[in-house]
Design an enzyme around this catalytic site. Structure first.
Site, PDB file in Angstrom:
ATOM      1  N   HIS A 180      -8.042  10.482   0.465  1.00 25.92           N
ATOM      2  CA  HIS A 180      -7.645  11.608   1.510  1.00 25.92           C
ATOM      3  C   HIS A 180      -7.965  12.513   1.712  1.00 25.92           C
ATOM      4  CE1 HIS A 180      -6.079   6.948   1.008  1.00 25.92           C
ATOM      5  NE2 HIS A 180      -5.385   7.270   0.434  1.00 25.92           N
ATOM      6  N   HIS A 202      -0.449   5.158   6.619  1.00 28.86           N
ATOM      7  CA  HIS A 202      -0.569   5.191   4.475  1.00 28.86           C
ATOM      8  C   HIS A 202       1.171   4.522   4.747  1.00 28.86           C
ATOM      9  CE1 HIS A 202      -0.964   5.115   0.503  1.00 28.86           C
ATOM     10  NE2 HIS A 202      -1.853   5.349   0.184  1.00 28.86           N
ATOM     11  N   GLU A 243      -4.003  -0.627   4.174  1.00 28.18           N
ATOM     12  CA  GLU A 243      -4.248   0.427   5.193  1.00 28.18           C
ATOM     13  C   GLU A 243      -5.432   0.019   5.865  1.00 28.18           C
ATOM     14  OE1 GLU A 243      -5.104   3.514   2.047  1.00 28.18           O
ATOM     15  OE2 GLU A 243      -3.036   2.126   0.972  1.00 28.18           O
TER      16      GLU A 243
END
Length: 395
Positions: free
Chosen positions: A140, A215, A353
């Protein structure tokens, strides 16, 4: 747009109108937008909260810190409104607790969402290194990804159909090891049709890589209400990208048929959650990338439908992205509590996501996430909220 799933947009919207007593022929009041301070980061940067509201009882809260969706409030089939995403009641939850726990509640994730193997990739003949955050893997966007930065408020807008806020973030060349100065804009818009749209745009001054997602963890029974195992999930996906024990793609594309990953017909999330398939054992639940049944294109296509038989709430996910990472909150361990005062445990939310595939820079056969000067990264995801009537069949 033709709906893939059993309950169409028209059905969901009609139900919402019944709950709010709004006749279809009458014009709806315009959505509204409110803006307020939401504290300051540990280093003193002020943060704002934007509240988008429509006439059907939906309310969405967006923070300038991390591009975070801190709440999505929606009515159930009786009109009772609950927040249906996990989060924190104060900014400290996001700046301290979420950062320490790697939770990413509601955050805009980048510069590259998901995993990069060994934190390294080649681009234009040069090797780049991203700080590892999950063992030897960069997850991420590195140690200080887009979720841990204060975004600039670029503008707000209110029309007869929608209220929106646009946030901007400039990521300088070399930040977290990524090449190029990347300028990113995200517009969060709530319209009169109970659709929350996220429109991502970005440009760069050097060849780089980009993969943005949101998210949010959904619990349609209401934040803090416990497990989502009885939620019913359907995915518009015939295939997925298998991973190794470190959640890194093997590079293959595999069919979901005959596996616990087959959600082509709707069924309870908990029905196969404890299956002994290695993919499930590696992730301690669901944490895989499904390949959406369509080519990458500019028009958002159906990707997922999540429903809660108890409350009647439904969210349909449409996107221009080619993949969907479904994550059942496998790392939630009761160490953090949300606005309800209840702690979050494994399976208390499910993240949907929309994104490109994990570790794409190291797999030339995957859809490319490269962005070059003169090009525009342009992706849209829509979360369409509604309800289904009492007595709807439950798989």
């Amino acid at each position: 747009m033709q709906a893939l799933f059993p309950h169409t947009h028209a059905t969901l919207l009609a139900a919402a109108m019944l709950m709010t007593g709004t006749a279809a022929a009458q014009p709806l009041p315009a959505p509204t937008l409110a803006r307020a301070p939401f504290g300051a980061t540990p280093d003193g940067q002020p943060v704002e909260q934007f509240t988008l509201t429509n006439a059907h009882g939906m309310r969405v809260r967006v923070l300038s810190y991390g591009g975070i969706i801190s709440a999505i409030e929606a009515p159930d089939r009786t009109g009772h409104v609950d927040n249906v995403v996990l989060g924190f009641p104060t900014l400290a939850g996001y700046t301290v607790d979420s950062a320490r726990g790697g939770l990413f509640f509601g955050a805009t994730v980048g510069r590259v969402a998901n995993r990069i193997a060994h934190g390294t990739f080649m681009l234009e003949g040069q090797r780049y290194h991203i700080p590892p955050t999950e063992g030897t893997t960069a997850l991420h966007g590195g140690r200080r990804g887009f979720d841990k930065q204060v975004w600039t408020v670029e503008g707000t807008a209110v029309t007869a159909d929608a209220a929106s806020v646009t946030l901007k973030l400039i990521s300088p060349d070399g930040q977290e090891g990524f090449p190029g100065t990347l300028t990113t804009h995200v517009t969060f818009a709530l319209n009169t049709r109970n659709e929350l749209s996220l429109h991502y745009r970005a440009t760069t001054d050097r060849p780089t890589v980009i993969n943005l997602t949101n998210h949010s963890y959904f619990n349609l029974s209401g934040e803090g209400s416990g497990t989502v195992e009885n939620h019913v999930l359907q995915l518009n996906a015939d295939a997925y990208t298998p991973t190794d024990a470190n959640a890194l793609p093997l590079g293959a594309i595999a069919p979901v048929a005959g596996t616990p990953l087959d959600f082509r017909t709707p069924h309870r999330i908990g029905a196969r959650l404890r299956a002994s398939m290695p993919q499930m054992l590696y992730a301690h639940g669901y944490d895989q990338n499904w390949i959406i049944n369509r080519a990458h294109a500019a028009t958002p296509a159906p990707a997922a439908r999540l429903s809660d038989p108890a409350s009647g709430r439904v969210v349909e996910v449409l996107t221009t992205q080619p993949g969907l990472q479904v994550y059942t909150g496998n790392s939630l361990d009761g160490a953090y509590a949300g606005p309800s005062g209840h702690t979050y445990r494994q399976g208390d939310g499910v993240a949907l996501e929309t994104q490109h595939y994990p570790d794409s820079p190291n797999h030339p056969d995957f859809p490319s996430i490269e962005l070059r000067p003169g090009q525009i990264y342009d992706e849209t995801t829509i979360y369409r909220l509604g309800v289904e009537p009492a007595g709807a069949p439950t798989p």
